[in-house]
Design a protein around this motif. Structure first.
Motif, PDB file in Angstrom:
ATOM      1  N   ALA A  55       0.754  -1.137   0.062  1.00  0.00           N
ATOM      2  CA  ALA A  55       0.020   0.039  -0.181  1.00  0.00           C
ATOM      3  C   ALA A  55       0.895   1.376  -0.045  1.00  0.00           C
ATOM      4  N   THR A  56       1.874   1.140   0.370  1.00  0.00           N
ATOM      5  CA  THR A  56       2.827   2.493   0.620  1.00  0.00           C
ATOM      6  C   THR A  56       4.303   2.263   0.006  1.00  0.00           C
ATOM      7  N   VAL A  57       4.870   0.995  -0.382  1.00  0.00           N
ATOM      8  CA  VAL A  57       5.914   0.727  -0.945  1.00  0.00           C
ATOM      9  C   VAL A  57       5.793   0.217  -2.475  1.00  0.00           C
ATOM     10  N   SER A  58       5.977   0.856  -3.528  1.00  0.00           N
ATOM     11  CA  SER A  58       5.785   0.295  -4.765  1.00  0.00           C
ATOM     12  C   SER A  58       6.921  -0.794  -5.107  1.00  0.00           C
ATOM     13  N   TYR A  59       6.808  -1.606  -5.958  1.00  0.00           N
ATOM     14  CA  TYR A  59       7.627  -2.587  -6.656  1.00  0.00           C
ATOM     15  C   TYR A  59       7.241  -3.172  -7.957  1.00  0.00           C
ATOM     16  N   GLN A  60       8.439  -3.501  -8.665  1.00  0.00           N
ATOM     17  CA  GLN A  60       8.104  -3.827 -10.029  1.00  0.00           C
ATOM     18  C   GLN A  60       7.294  -5.070 -10.199  1.00  0.00           C
ATOM     19  N   GLY A  61       6.468  -5.226 -10.836  1.00  0.00           N
ATOM     20  CA  GLY A  61       5.363  -6.326 -10.739  1.00  0.00           C
ATOM     21  C   GLY A  61       4.349  -6.242 -10.112  1.00  0.00           C
ATOM     22  N   GLY A  62       4.076  -4.976  -9.372  1.00  0.00           N
ATOM     23  CA  GLY A  62       2.987  -4.852  -8.363  1.00  0.00           C
ATOM     24  C   GLY A  62       2.145  -3.979  -8.688  1.00  0.00           C
ATOM     25  N   SER A  63       1.938  -3.307  -9.603  1.00  0.00           N
ATOM     26  CA  SER A  63       1.547  -2.083 -10.310  1.00  0.00           C
ATOM     27  C   SER A  63       0.025  -2.424  -9.710  1.00  0.00           C
ATOM     28  N   GLY A  64      -0.949  -3.169 -10.073  1.00  0.00           N
ATOM     29  CA  GLY A  64      -2.209  -3.397  -9.814  1.00  0.00           C
ATOM     30  C   GLY A  64      -2.499  -3.702  -8.244  1.00  0.00           C
ATOM     31  N   TYR A  65      -1.710  -4.535  -7.574  1.00  0.00           N
ATOM     32  CA  TYR A  65      -1.637  -4.789  -6.093  1.00  0.00           C
ATOM     33  C   TYR A  65      -1.288  -3.322  -5.392  1.00  0.00           C
ATOM     34  N   ASN A  66      -0.325  -2.532  -5.962  1.00  0.00           N
ATOM     35  CA  ASN A  66       0.056  -1.419  -5.220  1.00  0.00           C
ATOM     36  C   ASN A  66      -0.965  -0.559  -5.369  1.00  0.00           C
ATOM     37  N   ALA A  67      -1.809  -0.325  -6.538  1.00  0.00           N
ATOM     38  CA  ALA A  67      -2.845   0.633  -6.571  1.00  0.00           C
ATOM     39  C   ALA A  67      -4.084   0.274  -5.735  1.00  0.00           C
ATOM     40  N   ALA A  68      -4.285  -1.004  -5.627  1.00  0.00           N
ATOM     41  CA  ALA A  68      -5.609  -1.536  -4.962  1.00  0.00           C
ATOM     42  C   ALA A  68      -5.226  -1.356  -3.406  1.00  0.00           C
ATOM     43  N   LYS A  69      -4.055  -1.810  -2.931  1.00  0.00           N
ATOM     44  CA  LYS A  69      -3.900  -1.817  -1.628  1.00  0.00           C
ATOM     45  C   LYS A  69      -3.714  -0.403  -0.948  1.00  0.00           C
ATOM     46  N   SER A  70      -3.348   0.502  -1.985  1.00  0.00           N
ATOM     47  CA  SER A  70      -3.103   2.158  -1.749  1.00  0.00           C
ATOM     48  C   SER A  70      -4.577   2.516  -1.560  1.00  0.00           C
ATOM     49  N   ALA A  71      -5.220   2.148  -2.378  1.00  0.00           N
ATOM     50  CA  ALA A  71      -6.616   2.716  -2.387  1.00  0.00           C
ATOM     51  C   ALA A  71      -7.447   2.379  -1.045  1.00  0.00           C
ATOM     52  N   GLU A  72      -7.201   0.959  -0.702  1.00  0.00           N
ATOM     53  CA  GLU A  72      -7.872   0.317   0.519  1.00  0.00           C
ATOM     54  C   GLU A  72      -7.259   1.295   1.711  1.00  0.00           C
ATOM     55  N   LYS A  73      -5.968   1.561   1.638  1.00  0.00           N
ATOM     56  CA  LYS A  73      -5.514   2.282   2.588  1.00  0.00           C
ATOM     57  C   LYS A  73      -5.901   3.513   2.993  1.00  0.00           C
ATOM     58  N   GLN A  74      -5.884   4.331   1.844  1.00  0.00           N
ATOM     59  CA  GLN A  74      -6.636   5.644   2.005  1.00  0.00           C
ATOM     60  C   GLN A  74      -8.185   5.687   2.297  1.00  0.00           C
ATOM     61  N   LEU A  75      -9.112   4.327   1.972  1.00  0.00           N
ATOM     62  CA  LEU A  75     -10.389   4.380   2.422  1.00  0.00           C
ATOM     63  C   LEU A  75     -10.331   4.168   4.030  1.00  0.00           C
TER      64      LEU A  75
END
Length: 263
Positions: A146-166
């Protein structure tokens, strides 16, 4: 003290199942929620929890859960359900996988909170048996993704970041109410299904994630931390908790082989 009654989603496997087991062992009442009814039935037979089978990405299923929850009378929600799909570079990921991740991690979390928040508010109306105030709780499992991006994680990074903001916004909006809103963000956790789902059932790819990693976290490790936090007095809110194995510094920085002190 009042009885703790928690709803645990994603309870048919992994962290959710481990939380349900440990919560019952602590003497709490648990309503275990997941899609797979047969797994829930086996869990209930073993530990004595209540169960409700529901796909949280379906509006009618969440509405039915809310009806069942009204009878259960929850004092807390532990939202674990979610997951990842795919680990390809951004340009090679699919809209279908992104849609699944947003439905499972973000929209489902909103649906469940929308459905259960009125019941959690209701649980705080009466004081506890000793006369002290009653508190409710919402705990959501996100990820260090949710807070640390990594290669190959674009969709999961985006979804978990959104969940964290919620979750962060919910905490602000519940200001002044006796409800603690808490986020747990695990790093590398070995479970039987997470990586298997991510890699479309490819067992070899799933196993490679954890190969030669000394002591990745287990679901029990994470559940122990979560239930320890939930066991704190209701006025104590541990807003954010990050849990990683020692072998992992960042999502993309995992030591393979034995951990050896230098010098």
């Amino acid at each position: 003290m009042s009885e703790k009654r928690i709803i645990v989603t994603g309870a048919s496997s992994g962290i959710g199942e481990a939380v349900a087991r440990q919560a019952v062992a602590r003497g709490w009442q648990v309503l275990a929620v997941a899609r797979r009814a047969e797994r829930l039935e086996a869990l209930a037979a073993e530990i004595g929890c209540e169960t409700f089978a529901a796909d949280l990405t379906q509006e009618d299923a969440v509405a039915a859960l809310a009806e069942a929850a009204a009878t259960f009378r929850p004092t807390g929600l532990v939202q674990v359900a979610g997951g990842a799909k795919g680990a390809a570079p951004l340009g090679e990921t699919t809209i279908e996988d992104w849609r699944w991740m947003f439905e499972s991690n973000v929209i489902a979390t909103k649906r469940v909170i929308d459905a259960l928040l009125p019941l959690l508010r209701r649980s705080t109306a009466a004081p506890q048996q000793d006369g002290s105030a009653s508190y409710a709780e919402i705990m959501v499992v996100t990820s260090i993704a949710a807070t640390v991006s990594y290669q190959g994680g674009s969709g999961y990074n985006a979804a978990k970041s959104a969940e964290k903001q919620l979750i962060d916004v919910l905490r602000l909006e519940l200001f002044g109410e006796p409800i603690r809103v808490m986020e747990v963000a695990p790093g590398m956790v070995w479970t039987e299904e997470f990586s298997l789902v991510r890699f479309g059932g490819d067992q070899a790819k799933a196993d490679a994630v954890y190969k030669d990693v000394q002591d990745p976290l287990s679901a029990d490790d994470v559940a122990r931390v979560m239930t320890d936090i939930l066991a704190l007095p209701g006025h104590v809110s541990v807003d954010e908790t990050i849990i990683k194995p020692v072998a992992q510094t960042h999502p993309w920085m995992v030591h393979k082989g034995p951990l050896v002190a230098k010098g």
